[in-house]
Write an enzyme that holds these catalytic residues in place. Sequence first.
Site, PDB file in Angstrom:
ATOM      1  N   GLY A 243     -19.974  26.025 -18.426  1.00  0.00           N
ATOM      2  CA  GLY A 243     -19.689  25.754 -17.028  1.00  0.00           C
ATOM      3  C   GLY A 243     -18.188  25.595 -16.928  1.00  0.00           C
ATOM      4  N   GLU A 244     -17.742  24.679 -16.122  1.00  0.00           N
ATOM      5  CA  GLU A 244     -16.306  24.428 -16.002  1.00  0.00           C
ATOM      6  C   GLU A 244     -16.100  22.974 -16.400  1.00  0.00           C
ATOM      7  OE1 GLU A 244     -12.534  24.131 -15.489  1.00  0.00           O
ATOM      8  OE2 GLU A 244     -13.652  22.946 -14.029  1.00  0.00           O
ATOM      9  N   SER A 245     -15.343  22.738 -17.469  1.00  0.00           N
ATOM     10  CA  SER A 245     -15.308  21.397 -18.073  1.00  0.00           C
ATOM     11  C   SER A 245     -14.806  20.311 -17.120  1.00  0.00           C
ATOM     12  CB  SER A 245     -14.499  21.400 -19.375  1.00  0.00           C
ATOM     13  OG  SER A 245     -13.177  21.820 -19.146  1.00  0.00           O
TER      14      SER A 245
ATOM     15  N   CYS B 177     -19.371  26.349 -25.054  1.00  0.00           N
ATOM     16  CA  CYS B 177     -18.245  26.655 -24.165  1.00  0.00           C
ATOM     17  C   CYS B 177     -17.673  25.363 -23.561  1.00  0.00           C
ATOM     18  CB  CYS B 177     -18.665  27.691 -23.120  1.00  0.00           C
ATOM     19  SG  CYS B 177     -17.259  28.494 -22.317  1.00  0.00           S
TER      20      CYS B 177
ATOM     21  N   ARG C 165      -8.527  25.140 -23.922  1.00  0.00           N
ATOM     22  CA  ARG C 165      -9.357  25.684 -22.847  1.00  0.00           C
ATOM     23  C   ARG C 165      -8.901  27.099 -22.482  1.00  0.00           C
ATOM     24  NH1 ARG C 165      -8.634  23.179 -17.980  1.00  0.00           N
ATOM     25  NH2 ARG C 165     -10.770  23.541 -17.319  1.00  0.00           N
TER      26      ARG C 165
ATOM     27  N   ILE D  34     -16.976  33.885 -22.219  1.00  0.00           N
ATOM     28  CA  ILE D  34     -16.602  33.877 -20.804  1.00  0.00           C
ATOM     29  C   ILE D  34     -15.620  32.731 -20.582  1.00  0.00           C
ATOM     30  CG2 ILE D  34     -17.434  33.678 -18.421  1.00  0.00           C
ATOM     31  CD1 ILE D  34     -20.241  34.504 -19.531  1.00  0.00           C
ATOM     32  N   ARG D  35     -14.359  33.060 -20.307  1.00  0.00           N
ATOM     33  CA  ARG D  35     -13.308  32.035 -20.165  1.00  0.00           C
ATOM     34  C   ARG D  35     -13.410  31.028 -21.309  1.00  0.00           C
ATOM     35  NH1 ARG D  35     -13.546  29.119 -14.778  1.00  0.00           N
ATOM     36  NH2 ARG D  35     -11.609  28.270 -15.541  1.00  0.00           N
TER      37      ARG D  35
ATOM     38  N   HIS E  68     -21.506  31.766 -25.504  1.00  0.00           N
ATOM     39  CA  HIS E  68     -22.755  31.441 -24.805  1.00  0.00           C
ATOM     40  C   HIS E  68     -23.950  32.077 -25.518  1.00  0.00           C
ATOM     41  CE1 HIS E  68     -21.055  29.689 -21.082  1.00  0.00           C
ATOM     42  NE2 HIS E  68     -20.023  30.453 -21.380  1.00  0.00           N
TER      43      HIS E  68
ATOM     44  N   GLU F  29     -26.950  31.306 -25.282  1.00  0.00           N
ATOM     45  CA  GLU F  29     -28.109  31.326 -24.379  1.00  0.00           C
ATOM     46  C   GLU F  29     -28.153  32.565 -23.482  1.00  0.00           C
ATOM     47  OE1 GLU F  29     -24.890  29.648 -21.765  1.00  0.00           O
ATOM     48  OE2 GLU F  29     -25.356  29.640 -23.901  1.00  0.00           O
TER      49      GLU F  29
END
Length: 193
Positions: free
Chosen positions: A47-49, A79, A106, A134-135, A170, A172
Site C-alpha cells: 500500500g502506501e506506508s 512492500c 522507500r 510496484i513503487r 508483492h 500475493e
Amino acid sequence: MVKIGVLGLQGAVREHVISLEQSGAEAIIVKRPEQLEDLDGLVIPGGESTTMRRLIDKYGFMQPLKDFASVGKPMFGTCAGLILLSKNIVGYDEPHIGVMDITVERNAFGRQKESFEAELMITGVAEDFIGVFIRAPYVVEVGEDVEVLSKHNGRIVAARQGQFLGCAFHPELTDDYRFAHYFVNMVKESNKM
C-alpha cells in the site's frame, strides 16, 4: 490449522487472504486491534506506508502491533509492510512498528511507471520466483541477526529476522503461493515453541 491475520487497512488484502488459504492457513481480515489477540501470525500488506501509518494511528493499532511482535508472533510485511516493520527508514527520524533490524529506502526502484517483474532466487522458497515490484522499497542495510533471502541487481529485496519476514515485492499478486507457504510454515513452527 493456524490462524493468520491480514491487516485490512489498505493494499491487496483479498489477494493475501487467498494466498494464505491456498497455503493451508485460516485467514482473517483484521479491521480492529482486538482481533490480533486470536491470531498466530500477521501479514502487513503493501500500500502506501505513510497512509497506512495514518490509518494505524487513527484506529489505535500501533501499540497492539508492537505487543503482537513482542510476544514472538510471526509477522510478514510486503512492500509498504516491509517499511512498517523496519527499524530505520532512509530520510526519516522515526520508524513505524520498527521490529526488524534493517534500514529501508522507500520507492527505491522508482515511481509507479517504473513498476516491473523480475525472476528471483529466494533462499528456502524458490529458485524461480516472479517478484512484482510496484513503487518498491529495498533493504539498504541489515543487522547481524538478519538473514538475506533474496537480492535483485545487488539490492536486498527479501529478508528474515527470527519471526519477522519482509519483502520489497508483492508475492500475493501472482498465482505462486510458495512465499505465502514459507510464512505459514514459520507460523506453524512458532506455534510449536
